[in-house]
Design a protein around this motif. Structure first.
Motif, PDB file in Angstrom:
ATOM      1  N   UNK A 282      50.044  28.501  37.184  1.00 43.16           N
ATOM      2  CA  UNK A 282      51.042  27.462  36.902  1.00 43.16           C
ATOM      3  C   UNK A 282      50.459  26.352  36.045  1.00 43.16           C
ATOM      4  N   UNK A 283      49.256  25.924  36.384  1.00 43.63           N
ATOM      5  CA  UNK A 283      48.614  24.844  35.620  1.00 43.63           C
ATOM      6  C   UNK A 283      48.294  25.311  34.198  1.00 43.63           C
ATOM      7  N   UNK A 284      47.801  26.535  34.050  1.00 47.75           N
ATOM      8  CA  UNK A 284      47.479  27.065  32.728  1.00 47.75           C
ATOM      9  C   UNK A 284      48.742  27.232  31.883  1.00 47.75           C
ATOM     10  N   UNK A 285      49.833  27.652  32.521  1.00 42.50           N
ATOM     11  CA  UNK A 285      51.096  27.789  31.793  1.00 42.50           C
ATOM     12  C   UNK A 285      51.584  26.439  31.286  1.00 42.50           C
ATOM     13  N   UNK A 286      51.445  25.426  32.132  1.00 44.74           N
ATOM     14  CA  UNK A 286      51.817  24.073  31.705  1.00 44.74           C
ATOM     15  C   UNK A 286      50.942  23.621  30.537  1.00 44.74           C
ATOM     16  N   UNK A 287      49.657  24.000  30.582  1.00 50.21           N
ATOM     17  CA  UNK A 287      48.730  23.636  29.503  1.00 50.21           C
ATOM     18  C   UNK A 287      49.149  24.264  28.178  1.00 50.21           C
ATOM     19  N   UNK A 288      49.515  25.548  28.205  1.00 51.38           N
ATOM     20  CA  UNK A 288      49.907  26.238  26.982  1.00 51.38           C
ATOM     21  C   UNK A 288      51.142  25.608  26.348  1.00 51.38           C
ATOM     22  N   UNK A 289      52.051  25.152  27.209  1.00 48.80           N
ATOM     23  CA  UNK A 289      53.309  24.601  26.705  1.00 48.80           C
ATOM     24  C   UNK A 289      53.190  23.147  26.267  1.00 48.80           C
ATOM     25  N   UNK A 290      52.234  22.418  26.850  1.00 46.04           N
ATOM     26  CA  UNK A 290      52.199  20.968  26.626  1.00 46.04           C
ATOM     27  C   UNK A 290      50.891  20.433  26.062  1.00 46.04           C
ATOM     28  N   UNK A 291      49.814  21.216  26.102  1.00 45.50           N
ATOM     29  CA  UNK A 291      48.500  20.802  25.610  1.00 45.50           C
ATOM     30  C   UNK A 291      48.002  19.546  26.331  1.00 45.50           C
TER      31      UNK A 291
ATOM     32  N   UNK B 150      54.866   9.751  30.042  1.00 46.66           N
ATOM     33  CA  UNK B 150      54.692  10.540  28.827  1.00 46.66           C
ATOM     34  C   UNK B 150      53.654  11.640  28.988  1.00 46.66           C
ATOM     35  N   UNK B 151      52.605  11.376  29.720  1.00 45.53           N
ATOM     36  CA  UNK B 151      51.507  12.341  29.851  1.00 45.53           C
ATOM     37  C   UNK B 151      51.676  13.288  31.029  1.00 45.53           C
ATOM     38  N   UNK B 152      52.819  13.217  31.732  1.00 47.55           N
ATOM     39  CA  UNK B 152      53.030  14.041  32.922  1.00 47.55           C
ATOM     40  C   UNK B 152      53.577  15.422  32.569  1.00 47.55           C
ATOM     41  N   UNK B 153      53.086  16.434  33.263  1.00 46.14           N
ATOM     42  CA  UNK B 153      53.532  17.813  33.095  1.00 46.14           C
ATOM     43  C   UNK B 153      53.844  18.384  34.472  1.00 46.14           C
ATOM     44  N   UNK B 154      55.043  18.934  34.653  1.00 43.93           N
ATOM     45  CA  UNK B 154      55.428  19.493  35.942  1.00 43.93           C
ATOM     46  C   UNK B 154      55.261  21.011  35.937  1.00 43.93           C
TER      47      UNK B 154
END
Length: 346
Positions: free
Chosen positions: A58-67, A142-146
């Motif tokens: 989940x965290x890696x997927x969020x990383x790919x989408x949001x950097x 702004x820097x938050x990723x769910x």
């Protein structure tokens, strides 16, 4: 996924997976259950639950989408286990983590989140409010990723890739797969793979709280079985693979968790107790030595030490559970048409 026989690992996330399946022979013997009962012990993952499997994905997927940036904040709504697993991954990656959590979450879960450096935002009305608050917080920062465990199909994919493959490798010809329903990721990922297996006759049994039986079309009320019964149908849950629904009462989750402890020496949590209850009653009802029932055990009793599971003043085992083979079973046949189920219960 855990690498076999490596000895030394480069990170805690490499230790996830390859959890054992144990036959519950003592339970079969003591309760005169002819059916073969098996339990997959997911609490033996490094941070104590099945949610360890999905956290890094989940965290890696969020990383790919949001950097990610240095100030990135990972956000999730959780009653405990997913939050703990995600907080562990965030800590190792050097990321800030915010978990929106219902106030009635066990003290053990709260303290573990605190230990891992996660910030907690509390809500009073359960996991649906936590999800709304987490989305609101993510939109404001702004820097938050769910990571969105209830919506993200990565949740399903990781169970197909790891959990399902492990099960098929270890146990052939499963007749019934029993799993609690929280996000729906485990039962959907594993269930879809088992259903598509060649010559498969596996039936999928979903376990939900008696007081919050969305799959059964019942009214949703507060309940005491943390980890399942979120009060709505998660977006990633595939209801079409579910053959039966078992509704577990709060006291059954407690008492069957105790049965597991005092009979097999395996200390499991409340959602696991609910699944054990379903598996034992199903096994007693089938009563066929050729049939195999596999029960998912998502977490350990240590996560529930502040709950009634450890309350000596709760009703006795003898009053609540008959120690013979005549265990009543309450199984609802699951309709496979999505329109027959409520899509949202507030």
């Amino acid at each position: 996924m855990r690498m076999k026989n490596k000895g030394v690992y480069s990170s805690i996330t490499e230790v996830v997976g390859n959890t054992p399946i144990v036959r519950l022979k003592k339970i079969e013997e003591q309760y005169n259950i002819k059916t073969q009962l098996y339990a997959k012990l997911e609490y033996l993952n490094p941070f104590g639950s099945v949610k360890d499997r999905i956290a890094e994905a989940l965290v890696e997927d969020a990383w790919k989408k949001n950097k990610y940036r240095k100030d990135t904040v990972i956000v999730e709504a959780s009653s405990g286990n997913t939050g703990i697993s995600i907080a562990s991954v965030a800590a190792r990656k050097g990321l800030k983590c915010v978990i929106v959590i219902p106030e009635n979450t066990s003290e053990e879960n709260k303290r573990m989140l605190e230990l891992l450096g996660a910030r907690m935002i509390f809500v009073s009305k359960g996991i649906q409010e936590a999800i709304r608050k987490a989305k609101e917080f993510t939109g404001l920062i702004k820097s938050a990723v769910m990571t969105r465990q209830f919506e993200n199909k990565v949740n399903i994919r990781i169970h197909k890739k790891t959990t399902a493959k492990e099960i098929i490798k270890s146990l052939k010809d499963i007749d019934y797969f029993v799993s609690g329903v929280g996000t729906g990721g485990t039962i959907t990922g594993v269930g879809e793979v088992l259903k598509k297996k060649k010559n498969s006759n596996t039936l999928i049994v979903a376990v939900e709280p008696w007081k919050a039986s969305v799959l059964s079309g019942k009214q949703v009320n507060p309940h005491g079985i943390q980890g399942i019964g979120v009060g709505f149908l998660p977006a990633i849950l595939n209801i079409k693979i579910i053959d039966y629904v078992f509704r577990a009462k709060d006291y059954e989750a407690i008492e069957y968790a105790r049965i597991m402890a005092i009979t097999e020496g395996i200390a499991v949590g409340l959602s696991s107790g609910a699944a054990i209850c379903a598996g034992m009653k199903l096994g007693a009802d089938i009563n066929d030595a050729s049939k195999k029932v596999l029960i998912m055990v998502p977490s350990s009793a240590e996560r529930d030490m502040s709950t009634e599971l450890f309350d000596n003043n709760s009703q006795s085992l003898d009053n609540l559970v008959k120690t013979d083979s005549k265990l009543e079973i309450t199984m609802d046949k699951q309709l496979n048409e999505q329109q027959d189920l409520p899509m949202q219960i507030s």
